[in-house]
Design a protein around this motif. Structure first.
Motif, mmCIF file in Angstrom:
data_model
loop_
_atom_site.group_PDB
_atom_site.id
_atom_site.type_symbol
_atom_site.label_atom_id
_atom_site.label_comp_id
_atom_site.label_asym_id
_atom_site.label_seq_id
_atom_site.Cartn_x
_atom_site.Cartn_y
_atom_site.Cartn_z
ATOM 1 N N ASN B 123 -23.092 61.512 39.526
ATOM 2 C CA ASN B 123 -21.677 61.863 39.426
ATOM 3 C C ASN B 123 -21.359 62.483 38.068
ATOM 4 O O ASN B 123 -21.632 61.910 37.026
ATOM 5 C CB ASN B 123 -20.831 60.603 39.620
ATOM 6 C CG ASN B 123 -19.373 60.942 39.818
ATOM 7 O OD1 ASN B 123 -18.930 62.013 39.436
ATOM 8 N ND2 ASN B 123 -18.642 60.038 40.427
ATOM 9 N N PHE B 132 -15.856 55.352 31.297
ATOM 10 C CA PHE B 132 -16.843 54.441 30.707
ATOM 11 C C PHE B 132 -17.756 55.056 29.663
ATOM 12 O O PHE B 132 -18.446 54.336 28.958
ATOM 13 C CB PHE B 132 -17.640 53.720 31.794
ATOM 14 C CG PHE B 132 -18.574 54.614 32.569
ATOM 15 C CD1 PHE B 132 -18.081 55.499 33.505
ATOM 16 C CD2 PHE B 132 -19.931 54.552 32.362
ATOM 17 C CE1 PHE B 132 -18.928 56.313 34.220
ATOM 18 C CE2 PHE B 132 -20.793 55.365 33.079
ATOM 19 C CZ PHE B 132 -20.288 56.246 34.018
ATOM 20 N N ILE B 133 -17.763 56.374 29.541
ATOM 21 C CA ILE B 133 -18.501 56.939 28.408
ATOM 22 C C ILE B 133 -17.471 57.443 27.427
ATOM 23 O O ILE B 133 -16.844 58.484 27.622
ATOM 24 C CB ILE B 133 -19.457 58.057 28.846
ATOM 25 C CG1 ILE B 133 -20.534 57.445 29.728
ATOM 26 C CG2 ILE B 133 -20.096 58.728 27.637
ATOM 27 C CD1 ILE B 133 -21.591 58.389 30.164
ATOM 28 N N GLY B 140 -17.335 48.743 26.644
ATOM 29 C CA GLY B 140 -18.058 48.061 27.710
ATOM 30 C C GLY B 140 -18.025 46.545 27.580
ATOM 31 O O GLY B 140 -18.029 45.827 28.575
ATOM 32 N N LYS B 145 -14.137 41.799 34.364
ATOM 33 C CA LYS B 145 -15.030 42.035 35.483
ATOM 34 C C LYS B 145 -14.413 43.008 36.488
ATOM 35 O O LYS B 145 -15.095 43.868 37.051
ATOM 36 C CB LYS B 145 -15.354 40.710 36.158
ATOM 37 C CG LYS B 145 -16.736 40.769 36.738
ATOM 38 C CD LYS B 145 -17.245 39.472 37.256
ATOM 39 C CE LYS B 145 -18.531 39.803 37.955
ATOM 40 N NZ LYS B 145 -18.989 38.833 38.867
ATOM 41 N N GLN B 148 -14.696 46.509 35.245
ATOM 42 C CA GLN B 148 -16.063 47.006 35.376
ATOM 43 C C GLN B 148 -16.357 47.448 36.809
ATOM 44 O O GLN B 148 -16.889 48.522 37.053
ATOM 45 C CB GLN B 148 -17.061 45.910 34.966
ATOM 46 C CG GLN B 148 -17.113 45.711 33.468
ATOM 47 C CD GLN B 148 -17.794 44.424 33.102
ATOM 48 O OE1 GLN B 148 -18.261 43.682 33.969
ATOM 49 N NE2 GLN B 148 -17.837 44.145 31.817
ATOM 50 N N ILE B 151 -14.719 50.602 37.686
ATOM 51 C CA ILE B 151 -15.443 51.770 37.178
ATOM 52 C C ILE B 151 -16.608 52.112 38.110
ATOM 53 O O ILE B 151 -16.739 53.245 38.580
ATOM 54 C CB ILE B 151 -15.986 51.498 35.754
ATOM 55 C CG1 ILE B 151 -14.837 51.406 34.767
ATOM 56 C CG2 ILE B 151 -16.969 52.587 35.349
ATOM 57 C CD1 ILE B 151 -15.244 50.931 33.381
ATOM 58 N N THR B 152 -17.418 51.127 38.415
ATOM 59 C CA THR B 152 -18.611 51.438 39.208
ATOM 60 C C THR B 152 -18.238 51.901 40.600
ATOM 61 O O THR B 152 -18.869 52.812 41.144
ATOM 62 C CB THR B 152 -19.548 50.224 39.313
ATOM 63 O OG1 THR B 152 -18.825 49.142 39.879
ATOM 64 C CG2 THR B 152 -20.093 49.850 37.959
ATOM 65 N N VAL B 155 -17.189 55.508 40.262
ATOM 66 C CA VAL B 155 -18.291 56.436 39.985
ATOM 67 C C VAL B 155 -19.115 56.688 41.246
ATOM 68 O O VAL B 155 -19.578 57.800 41.500
ATOM 69 C CB VAL B 155 -19.192 55.879 38.865
ATOM 70 C CG1 VAL B 155 -20.418 56.751 38.684
ATOM 71 C CG2 VAL B 155 -18.429 55.803 37.567
ATOM 72 N N THR B 156 -19.276 55.664 42.059
ATOM 73 C CA THR B 156 -20.132 55.823 43.230
ATOM 74 C C THR B 156 -19.326 56.061 44.486
ATOM 75 O O THR B 156 -19.875 56.340 45.536
ATOM 76 C CB THR B 156 -20.962 54.553 43.455
ATOM 77 O OG1 THR B 156 -20.051 53.462 43.669
ATOM 78 C CG2 THR B 156 -21.841 54.263 42.276
ATOM 79 N N GLY B 157 -18.001 55.957 44.359
ATOM 80 C CA GLY B 157 -17.193 55.868 45.576
ATOM 81 C C GLY B 157 -16.918 57.183 46.233
ATOM 82 O O GLY B 157 -17.347 58.244 45.802
ATOM 83 N N GLN B 158 -16.153 57.085 47.314
ATOM 84 C CA GLN B 158 -15.800 58.248 48.099
ATOM 85 C C GLN B 158 -14.912 59.188 47.301
ATOM 86 O O GLN B 158 -15.006 60.394 47.411
ATOM 87 C CB GLN B 158 -15.035 57.781 49.322
ATOM 88 C CG GLN B 158 -15.807 57.898 50.584
ATOM 89 C CD GLN B 158 -14.886 57.684 51.746
ATOM 90 O OE1 GLN B 158 -13.946 58.424 51.956
ATOM 91 N NE2 GLN B 158 -15.155 56.647 52.506
#
Lengths: 975, 445
Positions: B123, B132-133, B140, B145, B148, B151-152, B155-158
């Motif tokens: 991504n 997150f960067i 971080g 929780k 976090q 964020i993940t 980043v990976t989602g639809q």
């Protein structure tokens, strides 16, 4: 973008110092200082030191000595610092494997961290550390991460399996990671699916035969669903993977295509190209009569055109791929010529590729536009581009016959610019145009010859020499031109040397009298002074040919050449199919299969397009030839390379020993030089060529026209058998025979109408006079695929009123590959019109296919009538009566008959000797001839014993026939 | 896949070097420098194969970015990735220059670690990367929780391009229809090729996860709607207020591509453009048209060679749009031969100057209304040369900006639906602007 800039400014403003200073430390004792800093207690200082280390690493300095100190910084809460240390580890772990072990604990611990970003970072980095001992420790954390609850960790772990496989494939299999990876294809998160697909595809590539990906309709369905949801990169992985699947039938193929086509609207060019790849491949399976098939074809064009508005680098990739697509399916882009027009400020690599595609798309419909563009391009600055543009004009001429004339005149305009490289390029393409349209544009030869001096490139020189040789009979000073090249023979490149050799031999065969010395010179240069085996061999072959049988040499060297094909530099069909399966990849950019540039096992697997499965389709296989050429199958000429000389190939002919005679002489003659070789070998060579002939015709390889040329040879063979042996080159011209059979001279049959010009009908023939009847003897050969019927023949008006005395008797239909011999009696009472040359005859032959025209020349001797013997008194009176202006004198060279033999031989052709006189050892023969239209020709033939040269004087009231009559003398006496 | 990524300055010094695959060694860095950057010849291809290693490069100002591989990678993907990489860097630290790269090298390494894993692009949407960067490093550690996992999953989602929980007091959006009109005309005024490549750029400041629907006067959509007898959106078209001269209703779009937020399968089946927009500025779509283009200007050149040392040039430009509209930043560039010794120019409007360093007469006009005509004439003195090569006569090029879309495209509506928050389509303030610019607008002379 402005807000981004602002944000960035703010950020820079906020940070007190910039990182660039790290690049400037170059002092001595640096490592030592860094070591101290790395071990500092202050966190900030440590971080600064690590940054310095990374900067040094980047510029290529060896900082591996700091390994333990850097690894010590690993245990930190600071994520930025941790990442920097990891970066260092990845770089140096391999060189310090023992110390790298120190890091393992931290990795294992991080893999258990509460923060998914840290877990993922650990597993990502561990996979990049290529140390065997570490990989062992990697397995357990990896197994956990593959089943992590967080998708971010799972997608990172999926890639890690591929990393591990690269280091230790066996380990991955033993640990069962492949199965876990396969399970991830069904993951709920699209990015995990995409990365799993990427990893599996890569692993599968190194196991060509494993069924790792196990694509089946169910898994394909999953992939297609994920396709809609994942990132642009994920879509590329999935599409590239889909392209490896072969659908079971056309229905499945269609349904996949339907779900892939929406990707053609994606903003990412790579997604579009990968979708195009899938479609191009699966389309292969769709029946062509399907509506969907044509819909799909239409949908493909717009996205391909859109790719050309991307950044130049991507345009380049797109154009290289379009080049393939256009060869495979020209119909897709045939209306899109304009988008390939070159823009003034396109980068050169885009310009060159566009040009290639323009030529491929050129057709009668758009040729005017294309030519106008090409002419513009030929005045640009970049030399390569200009050359290619000039070449393109030539290719247009060859491709679109209607434009040939305009192309030639454009090329002539360009030659007038006198720009050196333009002229040379133009000459090279004009040579190709000559080969495509022989005897059509020879008027430009004069212009070409003017530019002879400016040619300094081998290809252009070779092309020019070819032209001079090929049209030697029309260039008055051909011998001088070729001689000028010969002076620096040994400085020329091989290409030019070979061409020069062939051209001079051609010249010699066309103008034997004036060029003996030249041919002798070139043969000795080629055979004795050259180290190049090709050149030497070709030289010897010509030499033998010329010495054994000049007529056969003529048949070989001057034979009609097959026309060059329309499309040059097409990619070979099987390679094209493979490259279509690699659309978007490097292979498609290089136009080479992956195996040509990828090392190791990857990419060795050759991809193939699927075969069509649909019923209803007949035997049609994916036929690139017809798709690209679009021409009828029987017309397809064999493709010969556009460069080099046809003769180069033909001369590879197999001189295998025939059954009737011994093998050719051993090469012992070689040490003694060419003279001896010729002498010693002549006898057997003649024998061989004689008996070999019929089957040489079939064996010569790849050239139907040549075969036909050989077929006619035997008729002229036997003469040379008794020729004196051993004289070397002098003997070349010493081929007259003795003891000839009596009877009228009948010239050998030659091909009048080649099959290529007459839709498969080949006509060869000759004229004869048998028992006072003039006959046209024809051989009709059907080289087409269909049956020919309804033959008829007609003559144009001609000098002596020749006309068919009856219909052409071809009673049975002529099947494919059948040959028929026909004799057509002729009368001389047809309409008369003076032709030039006098004995020219224009013939029209009709059959069920078309009407074909050709012209041939008949020997005037067949018009010599039987009652042509004049009374002596009348002869004398007539001789005196005809004014001296009408007398013409000729030389007949190399005739070894004595006067009596000559006389009887001539009588066979109705040339009657009336009287003979001997004066001072010189025989004077007085002869008379009567032509069918009543014209009398009187002749005086002087034969001197021991002198092979005869002198003949002809007197006639119509002096224009003298030349023809002389030719008959020569033909009759020498055969 | 990508085996390594290097960034060089114009001298060929390495600024960034990240190796992803074992088959790429340090010598690859030098191979590219020696064979491409230091090569004497002009670069003939963006892909170079040196010793079985393939190098893909792009250049941004004087910075070279090179991706290296030994495999049969997806070449289009590599270039797309390099462009994306440039975008990401630019959005983090602005212009890509040697200084900025050196200043941010740690950040760049961090980004390269994130967006390229084992050479596979991950991504690379700046929107989510920036969550997150941050280069603050510490962030971080202080996230909850929930933060976090948010964020993940983003980043990976639809919907990787938009984060949850965006709030604006004023919901506002800006639509820019930016077109570049390209033309190649023969000296006789025949259009050799013409096309418009357009972009719809959107700036959205909308709360929540709004669902948007975009409509334009695309022929196919309108024909479809016409058949169904639905013309519900007609009332909104005043939103545009564009200035095309002809009264045509719909345009034929040759092809269009969309931002990854647009649901492509829906476009394919219903030809409707629906999406959840990224936050801030982004390019919604690109399109291309070739039919019925309004060419804003016509250039009529007349070049006469008077003997060997003089050229007479006359150029007329005609504006071809509504008289009420104004074109701006008009610039006509008339190339002159290399051996020009002097130029005299007369123009009716604007300013014209001979620029020896550019080998051209540059004629600038600030503003020009529609249906007007202006003219320039110049006498060019030439130095006699013995150069045999003829002057190539490059085409006359033109630059301008007009306040309408030369393709005739009009925005019909942009509807916003957000079911969870209490604002409706009517509460959103929408702005639409049309700008037509010259792309490569050339007339041969």
């Amino acid at each position: 973008m402005e807000w981004a800039n602002q944000l960035c400014e703010n950020r820079q403003f906020g940070s007190k110092m910039t990182d660039s200073k790290y690049f400037t430390t170059t002092k001595k004792g640096e490592i030592f200082e860094l070591k101290a800093e790395l071990n500092s207690d202050k966190k900030e200082k440590k971080k600064e030191a690590v940054k310095k280390v990374i900067a040094s690493m980047t510029v290529g300095k060896d900082v591996s000595a700091l390994f333990p100190d850097v690894v010590n910084c690993m245990q930190t809460d600071n994520l930025e610092l941790k990442k920097l240390v990891y970066l260092y580890l990845m770089n140096y772990a391999k060189s310090q494997p023992d110390m790298a072990i120190m890091a393992v604990n931290t990795f294992v611990k991080d893999c258990e961290d509460a923060n998914p970003l840290i877990r993922a970072l650990a597993v990502r980095t561990m996979g990049c550390i290529r140390v065997d001992k570490i990989t062992e420790y990697l397995c357990e954390p990896l197994r956990k991460c593959l089943k992590d609850e967080d998708p971010y960790v799972r997608k990172t772990a999926a890639v890690c399996v591929a990393k591990l496989h690269d280091i230790n494939a066996q380990l991955v299999e033993d640990q069962g990671f492949l199965d876990t990876l396969k399970d991830l294809i069904s993951d709920s998160n699209p990015m995990v699916v995409a990365n799993a697909v990427a990893a599996l595809s890569e692993i599968a590539e190194s196991h060509p035969n494993s069924n790792l990906l196990d694509l089946n309709p169910q898994s394909i369905n999953k992939l297609l669903t994920a396709l809609n949801e994942c990132t642009e990169w994920g879509q590329i992985f999935i599409l590239d993977c889909l392209a490896n699947y072969t659908p079971r039938d056309d229905r499945e193929s269609q349904s996949i295509c339907e779900r892939v086509t929406p990707r053609l609207s994606h903003a990412n060019s790579a997604v579009v190209l990968s979708a195009v790849k899938v479609l191009m491949k699966f389309m292969e399976m769709l029946p062509k009569d399907l509506d969907y098939y044509s819909t799909l074809l239409k949908k493909l064009a717009p996205p391909l055109v859109t790719l050309l508005s991307a950044e130049p680098e991507l345009q380049y990739v797109a154009l290289r791929n379009i080049n393939l697509i256009v060869q495979k399916r020209p119909e897709i882009l045939k209306h899109e010529m304009k988008v390939f027009f070159v823009k003034y400020n396109d980068p050169i690599y885009v310009k060159l590729e566009k040009l290639d595609i323009m030529i491929r798309l050129a057709s009668q419909a758009n040729i005017a536009q294309v030519l106008a563009e090409l002419k513009e391009y030929a005045t640009e600055v970049d030399v390569d581009f200009v050359r290619k543009a000039v070449r393109a004009i030539g290719r247009c001429a060859i491709k679109v016959e209607q434009s040939a004339e305009r192309c030639v005149s454009t090329l002539l305009d360009l030659i007038q610019t006198k720009v050196n490289y333009v002229v040379q390029e133009a000459i090279v393409v004009i040579k190709d145009i000559f080969r495509k349209y022989p005897n059509k544009y020879e008027s430009v030869i004069a212009t070409l010859c003017e530019n002879l001096d400016s040619l300094d490139e081998p290809e252009a020189r070779a092309a020019m020499i070819w032209i001079v040789g090929e049209y030697a009979e029309r260039i008055d000073n051909a011998d001088e031109l070729l001689e000028s090249f010969l002076e620096g023979f040994h400085d020329e490149s091989t290409q030019v040397q070979l061409q020069l050799l062939t051209a001079i031999v051609k010249l010699f065969l066309k103008k034997p009298t004036e060029t003996q010395e030249l041919v002798q010179q070139v043969l000795s240069l080629a055979t004795q002074d050259s180290d190049n085996p090709d050149l030497r061999d070709r030289g010897y072959i010509y030499w033998r040919l010329l010495s054994t049988d000049p007529v056969a040499a003529k048949e070989v060297v001057l034979a009609e050449k097959p026309l060059i094909s329309e499309e040059t530099d097409l990619i070979e069909p099987t390679l094209l199919e493979e490259l279509i399966c690699h659309i978007g990849t490097l292979a498609s950019v290089y136009h080479k299969p992956p195996s040509a540039f990828v090392e190791g096992s990857r990419g060795v697997m050759h991809k193939r397009l699927p075969a069509r499965t649909g019923s209803g389709e007949s035997t049609e296989s994916p036929d690139v030839g017809t798709a690209a050429g679009g021409s009828a199958p029987e017309a397809a000429p064999s493709i010969i390379p556009s460069q080099g000389d046809l003769l180069g190939d033909l001369l590879n002919l197999d001189m295998a020993p025939p059954t009737t005679s011994g093998p050719p002489p051993p090469t012992t003659g070689m040490q003694m030089g060419g003279m001896d070789l010729l002498g010693g070998g002549l006898d057997s060579l003649v024998g061989i060529s004689h008996s070999v002939d019929p089957y040489l015709g079939g064996d010569i390889g790849g050239s139907p026209a040549m075969g036909a040329g050989f077929g006619a040879a035997p008729a002229v063979m036997p003469a040379s058998l008794n020729a004196p042996v051993g004289g070397g080159l002098g003997d070349l011209f010493d081929l007259g025979g003795v003891g000839m059979p009596m009877g009228a001279y009948i010239p050998p049959k030659i091909v009048w109408l080649p099959a290529m010009k007459a839709k498969g009908l080949e006509i060869s023939g000759t004229f004869a006079r048998r028992a006072g009847v003039i006959q046209m003897e024809l051989i009709l050969t059907n080289k087409a695929m269909s049956v020919m019927t309804d033959f008829a023949i007609q003559f144009n008006r001609n000098s002596f009123g020749l006309a068919p005395a009856g219909p052409l008797q071809v009673l049975t239909p002529l099947g494919p590959n059948q040959t028929i011999e026909v004799s057509l009696p002729l009368s001389t009472v047809g309409p008369v019109m003076k032709m030039d040359p006098l004995n020219n005859l224009q013939v029209a032959v009709k059959n069920n296919i078309d009407v074909f025209y050709f012209s041939c020349q008949y020997p005037i001797s067949m018009l010599f009538v039987e009652d042509g013997k004049m009374e002596r008194q009348v002869f004398l009176a007539t001789w005196k009566d005809i004014p001296n202006d009408n007398e013409s004198q000729f030389q007949i060279k190399d005739c070894h008959l004595n006067s009596d033999a000559a006389s009887s031989k001539l009588q066979g052709s109705n040339i009657f000797t009336i009287a003979k006189r001997t004066v001072e050892g010189q025989d004077m023969l007085y002869m008379s001839i009567k032509l069918s239209n009543g014209i009398w020709v009187l002749a005086e033939l002087r034969v001197q014993a021991g002198n092979p040269n005869y002198t003949i004087s002809l007197k006639c009231r119509a002096p224009e026939v003298s030349q023809c009559v002389f030719q008959c003398y020569e033909a009759v006496l020498k055969n | 896949m990508i085996g390594g990524l290097f960034i060089y300055n114009h001298k060929g010094e390495v600024l960034i070097s990240r190796v992803y695959r074992d088959d790429i060694g340090r010598n690859a860095v030098d191979a590219f420098r020696v064979n491409v950057i230091h090569a004497r010849q002009q670069v003939r291809s963006p892909v170079t194969n040196i010793a079985r290693t393939s190098f893909f490069h792009v250049k941004r100002s004087n910075i070279w970015l090179a991706a290296v591989t030994k495999q049969n990678v997806n070449a289009a993907m590599v270039f797309e990735f390099l462009y994306k990489m440039c975008d990401v860097m630019a959005s983090y630290f602005g212009k890509i220059s040697e200084e900025n790269i050196k200043n941010n090298f740690v950040l760049i390494y961090e980004l390269l670690d994130e967006i390229l894993d084992f050479g596979y692009p991950q991504n690379s949407e700046t929107g989510s990367l920036k969550t997150f960067i941050t280069q603050q490093g510490i962030k971080g550690q202080h996230q909850t929780k929930e933060e976090q996992s948010q964020i993940t999953s983003q980043v990976t989602g639809q919907i990787g391009w938009r984060r949850e929980g965006i709030k604006y007091r004023r919901n506002e959006l800006f639509l820019d229809v930016l077109e570049s009109v390209n033309l190649l005309m023969s000296p006789q005024g025949q259009v050799l090729s013409a096309h418009v490549s357009g972009r719809v750029v959107m700036k959205s400041y909308l709360s929540g996860m709004p669902e948007c629907k975009f409509g334009m006067n695309d022929k196919i959509i309108i024909d479809k709607a016409g058949k169904g007898g639905v013309t519900n959106e007609a009332g909104k078209s005043d939103l545009g207020g564009g200035g095309s001269t002809s009264g045509k209703q719909s345009i034929a779009i040759d092809d269009c591509t969309f931002n990854q937020c647009v649901r492509l399968s829906k476009f394919d089946s219903e030809r409707s453009i629906s999406f959840i927009p990224p936050d801030g500025e982004y390019e919604l779509m690109r399109y291309r048209t070739t039919k019925d283009i309004i060419l804003p200007f016509r250039v009529i050149p007349l070049v006469r060679e008077v003997g060997r040392t003089k050229l007479e040039v006359k150029v007329v430009i005609k504006s071809n749009f509504k008289p009420s509209l104004l074109a701006q930043k008009i610039e006509v560039r008339i190339p002159t031969p290399l051996n020009t010794s002097g130029v005299q120019v007369i123009c009716m409007k604007g300013k014209a100057k001979y620029k020896a360093s550019e080998n051209a007469i540059v004629w600038k006009i600030k503003r020009m209304a529609g249906m007007k005509e202006s003219q320039i004439s110049a006498e060019i003195e030439l130095l006699p040369t013995n150069d045999k090569k003829k002057w190539a006569r490059p085409p006359i090029s033109m630059n301008f900006e007009v306040p309408f879309a030369p393709s005739g495209l009009k925005v019909r509506y942009l509807k916003v639906f957000e079911s969870k928050l209490n604002y409706s389509d009517h509460d959103v303030i929408k702005w639409v602007r049309y700008i037509g610019r010259s792309g490569i607008y050339e007339t041969r002379c």
